[in-house]
Design a protein around this motif. Structure first.
Motif, PDB file in Angstrom:
ATOM      1  N   TRP A 177       0.834  -1.203   0.000  1.00 41.37           N
ATOM      2  CA  TRP A 177       0.000   0.000   0.000  1.00 41.37           C
ATOM      3  C   TRP A 177       0.866   1.249   0.000  1.00 41.37           C
ATOM      4  CZ3 TRP A 177      -0.675  -3.940   3.701  1.00 41.37           C
ATOM      5  CH2 TRP A 177       0.004  -3.757   4.916  1.00 41.37           C
ATOM      6  N   ARG A 178       0.228   2.412   0.161  1.00 43.43           N
ATOM      7  CA  ARG A 178       0.948   3.681   0.133  1.00 43.43           C
ATOM      8  C   ARG A 178       1.785   3.856   1.401  1.00 43.43           C
ATOM      9  NH1 ARG A 178      -0.883   7.469  -3.576  1.00 43.43           N
ATOM     10  NH2 ARG A 178      -2.535   6.629  -4.876  1.00 43.43           N
ATOM     11  N   HIS A 179       2.980   4.406   1.226  1.00 42.26           N
ATOM     12  CA  HIS A 179       3.879   4.637   2.361  1.00 42.26           C
ATOM     13  C   HIS A 179       4.493   6.029   2.267  1.00 42.26           C
ATOM     14  CE1 HIS A 179       3.938   0.503   3.899  1.00 42.26           C
ATOM     15  NE2 HIS A 179       3.823   0.148   2.640  1.00 42.26           N
ATOM     16  N   VAL A 180       4.642   6.672   3.427  1.00 41.25           N
ATOM     17  CA  VAL A 180       5.315   7.975   3.493  1.00 41.25           C
ATOM     18  C   VAL A 180       6.139   8.062   4.779  1.00 41.25           C
ATOM     19  CG1 VAL A 180       3.594   9.265   2.136  1.00 41.25           C
ATOM     20  CG2 VAL A 180       3.294   9.048   4.617  1.00 41.25           C
ATOM     21  N   SER A 181       7.139   8.932   4.752  1.00 40.97           N
ATOM     22  CA  SER A 181       7.942   9.196   5.947  1.00 40.97           C
ATOM     23  C   SER A 181       8.803  10.427   5.716  1.00 40.97           C
ATOM     24  CB  SER A 181       8.848   7.997   6.274  1.00 40.97           C
ATOM     25  OG  SER A 181       9.594   8.244   7.452  1.00 40.97           O
ATOM     26  N   ASP A 182       9.096  11.157   6.816  1.00 40.61           N
ATOM     27  CA  ASP A 182      10.097  12.227   6.700  1.00 40.61           C
ATOM     28  C   ASP A 182      11.422  11.770   7.313  1.00 40.61           C
ATOM     29  OD1 ASP A 182       9.439  12.324   9.394  1.00 40.61           O
ATOM     30  OD2 ASP A 182       8.491  14.296   9.310  1.00 40.61           O
ATOM     31  N   LEU A 183      11.469  10.468   7.730  1.00 41.73           N
ATOM     32  CA  LEU A 183      12.687   9.849   8.273  1.00 41.73           C
ATOM     33  C   LEU A 183      13.289  10.648   9.429  1.00 41.73           C
ATOM     34  CD1 LEU A 183      14.289   8.711   4.879  1.00 41.73           C
ATOM     35  CD2 LEU A 183      13.087   7.281   6.541  1.00 41.73           C
ATOM     36  N   LYS A 184      12.392  11.174  10.270  1.00 42.88           N
ATOM     37  CA  LYS A 184      12.862  11.985  11.411  1.00 42.88           C
ATOM     38  C   LYS A 184      12.592  11.328  12.755  1.00 42.88           C
ATOM     39  CE  LYS A 184      12.590  16.450   9.058  1.00 42.88           C
ATOM     40  NZ  LYS A 184      11.890  17.763   9.005  1.00 42.88           N
ATOM     41  N   TYR A 185      12.251  10.013  12.717  1.00 42.12           N
ATOM     42  CA  TYR A 185      12.105   9.267  13.972  1.00 42.12           C
ATOM     43  C   TYR A 185      11.024   9.932  14.829  1.00 42.12           C
ATOM     44  CZ  TYR A 185      14.149   6.368  17.815  1.00 42.12           C
ATOM     45  OH  TYR A 185      14.384   5.466  18.831  1.00 42.12           O
ATOM     46  N   TRP A 186      11.250  10.127  16.135  1.00 44.51           N
ATOM     47  CA  TRP A 186      10.229  10.741  16.990  1.00 44.51           C
ATOM     48  C   TRP A 186      10.109  12.247  16.781  1.00 44.51           C
ATOM     49  CZ3 TRP A 186       6.473   8.164  19.034  1.00 44.51           C
ATOM     50  CH2 TRP A 186       6.646   6.805  19.316  1.00 44.51           C
ATOM     51  N   GLN A 187      11.017  12.804  15.972  1.00 45.54           N
ATOM     52  CA  GLN A 187      10.910  14.239  15.642  1.00 45.54           C
ATOM     53  C   GLN A 187      10.049  14.460  14.398  1.00 45.54           C
ATOM     54  OE1 GLN A 187      14.083  12.998  16.865  1.00 45.54           O
ATOM     55  NE2 GLN A 187      13.158  13.824  18.721  1.00 45.54           N
ATOM     56  N   SER A 188       9.436  13.413  13.901  1.00 48.17           N
ATOM     57  CA  SER A 188       8.560  13.532  12.727  1.00 48.17           C
ATOM     58  C   SER A 188       7.454  14.549  12.979  1.00 48.17           C
ATOM     59  CB  SER A 188       7.935  12.178  12.387  1.00 48.17           C
ATOM     60  OG  SER A 188       6.972  12.328  11.357  1.00 48.17           O
ATOM     61  N   SER A 189       7.091  15.270  11.927  1.00 49.06           N
ATOM     62  CA  SER A 189       6.049  16.306  12.045  1.00 49.06           C
ATOM     63  C   SER A 189       4.694  15.729  12.435  1.00 49.06           C
ATOM     64  CB  SER A 189       5.923  17.064  10.721  1.00 49.06           C
ATOM     65  OG  SER A 189       5.603  16.167   9.666  1.00 49.06           O
ATOM     66  N   VAL A 190       4.473  14.425  12.175  1.00 51.44           N
ATOM     67  CA  VAL A 190       3.169  13.829  12.490  1.00 51.44           C
ATOM     68  C   VAL A 190       3.015  13.506  13.980  1.00 51.44           C
ATOM     69  CG1 VAL A 190       2.818  12.853  10.190  1.00 51.44           C
ATOM     70  CG2 VAL A 190       3.935  11.468  11.956  1.00 51.44           C
ATOM     71  N   VAL A 191       4.128  13.431  14.719  1.00 51.87           N
ATOM     72  CA  VAL A 191       4.055  13.029  16.137  1.00 51.87           C
ATOM     73  C   VAL A 191       3.223  14.007  16.964  1.00 51.87           C
ATOM     74  CG1 VAL A 191       5.401  12.653  18.239  1.00 51.87           C
ATOM     75  CG2 VAL A 191       6.134  11.605  16.101  1.00 51.87           C
ATOM     76  N   PRO A 192       3.538  15.321  16.943  1.00 56.96           N
ATOM     77  CA  PRO A 192       2.665  16.245  17.686  1.00 56.96           C
ATOM     78  C   PRO A 192       1.305  16.435  17.024  1.00 56.96           C
ATOM     79  CG  PRO A 192       4.402  17.465  16.549  1.00 56.96           C
ATOM     80  CD  PRO A 192       4.717  16.003  16.393  1.00 56.96           C
ATOM     81  N   LEU A 193       1.266  16.331  15.689  1.00 57.07           N
ATOM     82  CA  LEU A 193       0.016  16.546  14.961  1.00 57.07           C
ATOM     83  C   LEU A 193      -1.052  15.539  15.376  1.00 57.07           C
ATOM     84  CD1 LEU A 193      -1.115  18.370  12.641  1.00 57.07           C
ATOM     85  CD2 LEU A 193      -0.447  16.551  11.055  1.00 57.07           C
ATOM     86  N   TYR A 194      -0.630  14.282  15.603  1.00 58.82           N
ATOM     87  CA  TYR A 194      -1.570  13.216  15.969  1.00 58.82           C
ATOM     88  C   TYR A 194      -1.414  12.751  17.423  1.00 58.82           C
ATOM     89  CZ  TYR A 194      -3.734  12.701  11.439  1.00 58.82           C
ATOM     90  OH  TYR A 194      -4.487  12.929  10.305  1.00 58.82           O
ATOM     91  N   ASN A 195      -0.655  13.531  18.203  1.00 56.29           N
ATOM     92  CA  ASN A 195      -0.484  13.223  19.628  1.00 56.29           C
ATOM     93  C   ASN A 195      -0.019  11.775  19.812  1.00 56.29           C
ATOM     94  OD1 ASN A 195      -0.669  14.207  22.339  1.00 56.29           O
ATOM     95  ND2 ASN A 195      -2.485  12.965  22.655  1.00 56.29           N
ATOM     96  N   ILE A 196       0.997  11.371  19.051  1.00 53.44           N
ATOM     97  CA  ILE A 196       1.492   9.993  19.084  1.00 53.44           C
ATOM     98  C   ILE A 196       2.426   9.810  20.273  1.00 53.44           C
ATOM     99  CG2 ILE A 196       2.774   8.219  17.837  1.00 53.44           C
ATOM    100  CD1 ILE A 196       2.055   9.752  15.231  1.00 53.44           C
ATOM    101  N   THR A 197       2.062   8.864  21.140  1.00 50.78           N
ATOM    102  CA  THR A 197       2.903   8.570  22.304  1.00 50.78           C
ATOM    103  C   THR A 197       3.500   7.170  22.217  1.00 50.78           C
ATOM    104  OG1 THR A 197       0.946   7.860  23.530  1.00 50.78           O
ATOM    105  CG2 THR A 197       1.650  10.143  23.822  1.00 50.78           C
ATOM    106  N   GLY A 198       3.047   6.392  21.250  1.00 51.21           N
ATOM    107  CA  GLY A 198       3.579   5.049  21.059  1.00 51.21           C
ATOM    108  C   GLY A 198       3.061   4.478  19.749  1.00 51.21           C
ATOM    109  N   ILE A 199       3.813   3.510  19.198  1.00 49.41           N
ATOM    110  CA  ILE A 199       3.382   2.827  17.973  1.00 49.41           C
ATOM    111  C   ILE A 199       3.450   1.323  18.223  1.00 49.41           C
ATOM    112  CG2 ILE A 199       3.910   4.647  16.317  1.00 49.41           C
ATOM    113  CD1 ILE A 199       6.627   3.332  15.811  1.00 49.41           C
ATOM    114  N   PRO A 200       2.635   0.515  17.508  1.00 44.69           N
ATOM    115  CA  PRO A 200       1.738   0.914  16.417  1.00 44.69           C
ATOM    116  C   PRO A 200       0.549   1.734  16.917  1.00 44.69           C
ATOM    117  CG  PRO A 200       1.369  -1.385  16.992  1.00 44.69           C
ATOM    118  CD  PRO A 200       2.571  -0.938  17.779  1.00 44.69           C
TER     119      PRO A 200
END
Length: 212
Positions: free
Chosen positions: A158-181
Motif C-alpha cells: 500500500w501507500r507509504h510515506v515518511s520524513d525519516l525523522k524518527y520521533w521528531q517527525s512532524s506527524v508526532v505532535p500533529l496526531y499526539n502519538i505517544t507510542g506505535i503501532p
C-alpha cells in the motif's frame, strides 16, 4: 472473560462518579483508568469543571494539555492533513486519498509490535482494498534502507510515506502519538471514525463499513 466483566463494572462506576462530581480531584485521578480515545467526553467534563479550581496542579495541567491535543484527533473530527515523501521521492498528502476509507498506520521498521501486526493489516487490505479501502503507512523510521527493507520483507503493498525523522517527525505532535503501532481510520470525507483499531477490532469495524 471474568476479568473483562470486572473492567466493565469498574468503568461504569468511574463514569457514574464523574457524572456526579466532575469538579473533584478524585474524578481527575479516576480519569486515568479510562481510555481517552473512547471516553474523551469524561476527560472534557472534568477539565471544564475544574477550570479555575485546579489550575497549577501538575496532574490537572498535564491532563488539560493532553485533552486539548486529543480534541484535534478525536473520533468525529476531520483528520489533520499532512504531506510527506513516498519511497519514490514523490510527495503524498492524506487529503489526496479522499473518497476512500483510509487507515493511517503509524509504524516503523524497528518497532517489533508493528512488524508483528503487519500480517493482520495485510489481511484486511487484501480483503477490502477493491471495495474502497486504502492504507497509508506513516513510518517513524530514520534510516531509509531499513524502512524500504521492512516494506519489502513484510509485503506491504500500500501507500507509504515518511520524513525519516524518527520521533521528531512532524506527524508526532500533529496526531499526539505517544507510542506505535497506532492507527487512525478516516472515512471518505476525511472524518476520523476509529482509533487504535488492530487485529480483530479492525476486522469487525471494516466488516460493519463494507457490509460483510
Amino acid at each position: 472473560i471474568a476479568y473483562d466483566n470486572i473492567n466493565v463494572r469498574v468503568e461504569r462506576q468511574i463514569k457514574a462518579y464523574i457524572n456526579k462530581k466532575p469538579a473533584s480531584l478524585s474524578s481527575l485521578a479516576a480519569l486515568q483508568n479510562l481510555n481517552p480515545d473512547t471516553d474523551l467526553k469524561y476527560y472534557d467534563m472534568v477539565i471544564k469543571a475544574l477550570d479555575g479550581i485546579a489550575n497549577g496542579n501538575d496532574i490537572y495541567d498535564n491532563m488539560r494539555s493532553q485533552v486539548i491535543s486529543l480534541r484535534k484527533v478525536a473520533v468525529g473530527v476531520e483528520a489533520p492533513d499532512f504531506t510527506l515523501q513516498q519511497p519514490n521521492g514523490e510527495m503524498l498528502s492524506l487529503s489526496d486519498l479522499r473518497g476512500q476509507y483510509v487507515l493511517i498506520d503509524f509504524w516503523a521498521s524497528w518497532c517489533g509490535p508493528c512488524r508483528r501486526e503487519n500480517p493482520n493489516v495485510k489481511k484486511v487490505y487484501d480483503k477490502y482494498h477493491e471495495k474502497g479501502f486504502e492504507i497509508l503507512g506513516v513510518s517513524l523510521d530514520k534510516n531509509q534502507q531499513a524502512w524500504l527493507n521492512a516494506i519489502g520483507q513484510d509485503e506491504l503493498n500500500w501507500r507509504h510515506v515518511s520524513d525519516l525523522k524518527y520521533w521528531q517527525s512532524s506527524v508526532v505532535p500533529l496526531y499526539n502519538i505517544t507510542g506505535i503501532p497506532m492507527t487512525v481510520l478516516v472515512d471518505k470525507n476525511g472524518i476520523i471514525v476509529g482509533k487504535n483499531l488492530r487485529g480483530e477490532s479492525l476486522e469487525i469495524k471494516l466488516a460493519q463499513i463494507f457490509g460483510e
